[in-house]
Design a protein around this motif. Structure first.
Motif, mmCIF file in Angstrom:
data_model
loop_
_atom_site.group_PDB
_atom_site.id
_atom_site.type_symbol
_atom_site.label_atom_id
_atom_site.label_comp_id
_atom_site.label_asym_id
_atom_site.label_seq_id
_atom_site.Cartn_x
_atom_site.Cartn_y
_atom_site.Cartn_z
ATOM 1 N N ARG A 144 5.147 -9.641 10.761
ATOM 2 C CA ARG A 144 4.280 -10.292 9.782
ATOM 3 C C ARG A 144 4.571 -9.854 8.351
ATOM 4 O O ARG A 144 4.308 -10.594 7.408
ATOM 5 C CB ARG A 144 2.809 -9.988 10.111
ATOM 6 N N ALA A 145 5.079 -8.638 8.179
ATOM 7 C CA ALA A 145 5.395 -8.129 6.839
ATOM 8 C C ALA A 145 6.408 -7.016 6.982
ATOM 9 O O ALA A 145 6.503 -6.372 8.028
ATOM 10 C CB ALA A 145 4.134 -7.622 6.140
ATOM 11 N N ARG A 146 7.174 -6.789 5.930
ATOM 12 C CA ARG A 146 8.173 -5.718 5.949
ATOM 13 C C ARG A 146 8.303 -5.110 4.554
ATOM 14 O O ARG A 146 8.277 -5.811 3.547
ATOM 15 C CB ARG A 146 9.520 -6.242 6.455
ATOM 16 N N THR A 147 8.413 -3.778 4.515
ATOM 17 C CA THR A 147 8.509 -3.045 3.258
ATOM 18 C C THR A 147 9.677 -2.084 3.345
ATOM 19 O O THR A 147 9.750 -1.276 4.262
ATOM 20 C CB THR A 147 7.214 -2.254 2.978
ATOM 21 N N SER A 148 10.581 -2.152 2.378
ATOM 22 C CA SER A 148 11.776 -1.317 2.383
ATOM 23 C C SER A 148 11.451 0.112 1.948
ATOM 24 O O SER A 148 10.490 0.358 1.211
ATOM 25 C CB SER A 148 12.834 -1.908 1.455
ATOM 26 N N MET A 149 12.272 1.050 2.394
ATOM 27 C CA MET A 149 12.132 2.437 1.970
ATOM 28 C C MET A 149 13.120 2.793 0.869
ATOM 29 O O MET A 149 12.838 3.675 0.035
ATOM 30 C CB MET A 149 12.343 3.394 3.155
#
Length: 486
Positions: free
Chosen positions: A82-87
């Motif tokens: 549903r969502a993705r956040t990079s490091m």
């Protein structure tokens, strides 16, 4: 004899045809039963992810239309992510910060006044220092950073690489990860040449206008002095580029001494980067004992005001020993009412603590990225020193104390109901025994094996929000991880 063989062949082929027909009829019947009810259809495909109904051909013209719709629905199932956040996304870094990182060698040369001869011998000095920090660490003096050659080698190579790691990490953390308002106090233990304050200044431009006092602590006064000059030079460049004359550099207080040295104020933020790996190398005590001891030392600098939030950050190299120590520090912080904010998407037991089970070593928590887009001059210097670097790797934990830490088990990213957050904690791996490919991931359910069914190709360290896991998940026999399809 030929007639007998012919008769046998007819019987055998007839039997085979009947078996094939029976199999086809069974599949058709199963398909009819599956697609009569959507709930049953989803349940079937969840349990039989490899099943694909036969495609219609000229011999199946009379097959019900429901089967064809079912095939389409199976092949185009909704993605679970549903969502993705990079490091480590480089897109989060501002242009002026990229320019400074690209030309950091020029800033070093201006601050330290290095001549052409000193630059020529720099690769050999870097190589010697590298041996002292790794295979020849027993020969390393405690105050090695007071030596002029060692300081030059450290700043020119190790500090530059550390800035690359930390800036990318910090830039992809939300501003609230640091909770630094006006008049905040920060303590950087093992600061060396002020790598952490410089990285934070570069990564979060919005913090530059805050009035922050930094207590920078290290055994080497030389390294601290050089670091302050580097910071002031970088701050001057960024302030000039922004055109905002109201911004002033942060206040730097140099403190010569080891961890445990007293300071005059309590801190809102305590950080320790690339320090404990050197401490635990020289210590023969058990790692869990050291984590308990040093977690108390770090939190002793924290403000005691129960109504005020405070954070502590540890960053270490991504090797198994350092990662194990970071995981134990995380557990020790939780026992002291500090809840992990990152990289953990939960406050449960760490499933990647690097424990040893029999002859099998457990997974250790570390994250990394390729260095293809690192500054070309840094890559060239690395090759000249005989220390080429294809990957930048680290282990870290950020924890915060808040008034409701224990009851709420606060996490930085709070998912919606029926959603689950997982942290990708490996590069792409092939799974020949499952005939798939995927990634290891961390979650509140424990270690996950995320099968990349929809080819989303998550990066190492990405935070994914997916649907909650069903009750009857498969278990990977090799790792014991819960199998989830993304």
């Amino acid at each position: 004899m030929r007639e007998e063989n012919s008769e046998w062949y007819l019987k055998a082929s007839g039997r085979r045809r009947r078996q094939n027909n029976d199999k086809k009829q069974a599949e058709k019947k199963q398909a009819h039963e599956i697609f009569e009810e959507p709930v049953e259809q989803e349940e079937f495909f969840r349990k039989n992810s490899d099943y694909v109904p036969r495609r219609r051909d000229s011999r199946q013209k009379n097959e019900p239309e429901k089967l064809q719709r079912g095939v389409h629905r199976h092949m185009d199932r909704k993605k679970t992510v549903r969502a993705r956040t990079s490091m480590f996304s480089i897109k989060s870094i501002s242009e002026d910060t990229r320019n400074i990182l690209e030309n950091f060698d020029s800033i070093i040369a201006d601050v330290r006044g290095l001549n052409s001869k000193q630059r020529l011998y720099l690769p050999n000095a870097i190589k010697r220092l590298s041996h002292q920090l790794t295979d020849n660490r027993g020969e390393r003096r405690l105050g090695y950073m007071n030596d002029a050659e060692s300081v030059s080698a450290y700043i020119s190579y190790f500090m530059w690489w550390n800035l690359i790691r930390l800036v990318r990490l910090f830039a992809n953390m939300p501003e609230k990860a640091f909770s630094l308002a006006d008049d905040s106090v920060a303590v950087d233990i093992g600061s060396g040449p002020l790598t952490v304050p410089i990285a934070l200044w570069l990564a979060h431009p919005e913090l530059r206008s805050r009035k922050i006092k930094w207590y920078c602590m290290d055994l080497s006064q030389t390294a601290l002095a050089q670091g302050e000059e580097l910071y002031l030079s970088i701050a001057a460049k960024t302030i000039a580029n922004s055109g905002d004359k109201s911004i002033t550099p942060w206040s730097i207080v140099r403190v010569r001494g080891p961890l445990g040295t007293e300071i005059k104020q309590k801190a809102d933020f305590v950080v320790c980067a690339n320090t404990f790996n050197e401490i635990i190398q020289r210590n023969e005590m058990p790692t869990d004992f050291l984590a308990k001891k040093y977690s108390g030392s770090l939190t002793s600098y924290i403000c005691n005001d129960t109504e005020k939030a405070a954070s502590v950050l540890i960053v270490e190299p991504g090797d198994p020993h350092s990662a194990r120590f970071v995981s134990l520090m995380r557990d020790a912080f939780i026992r002291r009412n500090f809840m992990p904010l990152a990289p953990c998407p939960h406050a449960e037991t760490c499933p990647m603590a690097g424990r040893t089970k029999g002859e099998m070593t457990g997974k250790w928590c570390n994250f990394g990225f390729n260095t293809d887009d690192a500054p070309a001059k840094l890559l060239k210097l690395s090759e000249k020193a005989g220390l080429p670097k294809e990957r930048a790797v680290l282990s870290f934990v950020l924890a915060r104390k808040t008034p409701n830490s224990v009851s709420e088990k606060e996490t930085m990213f709070q998912p919606e109901n029926e959603k689950l957050q997982i942290r990708i904690a490996s590069d792409f791996i092939k799974l020949p025994e499952l005939h798939r490919s995927g990634y290891y991931a961390c979650s509140s359910h424990g270690l996950l094996l995320a099968i990349d069914e929809h080819k989303i190709h998550p990066e190492n360290g990405e935070l994914l929000t997916i649907q909650q896991l069903p009750d009857d998940c498969e278990i990977d026999r090799k790792s014991g991880a819960i199998i989830v399809h993304i």
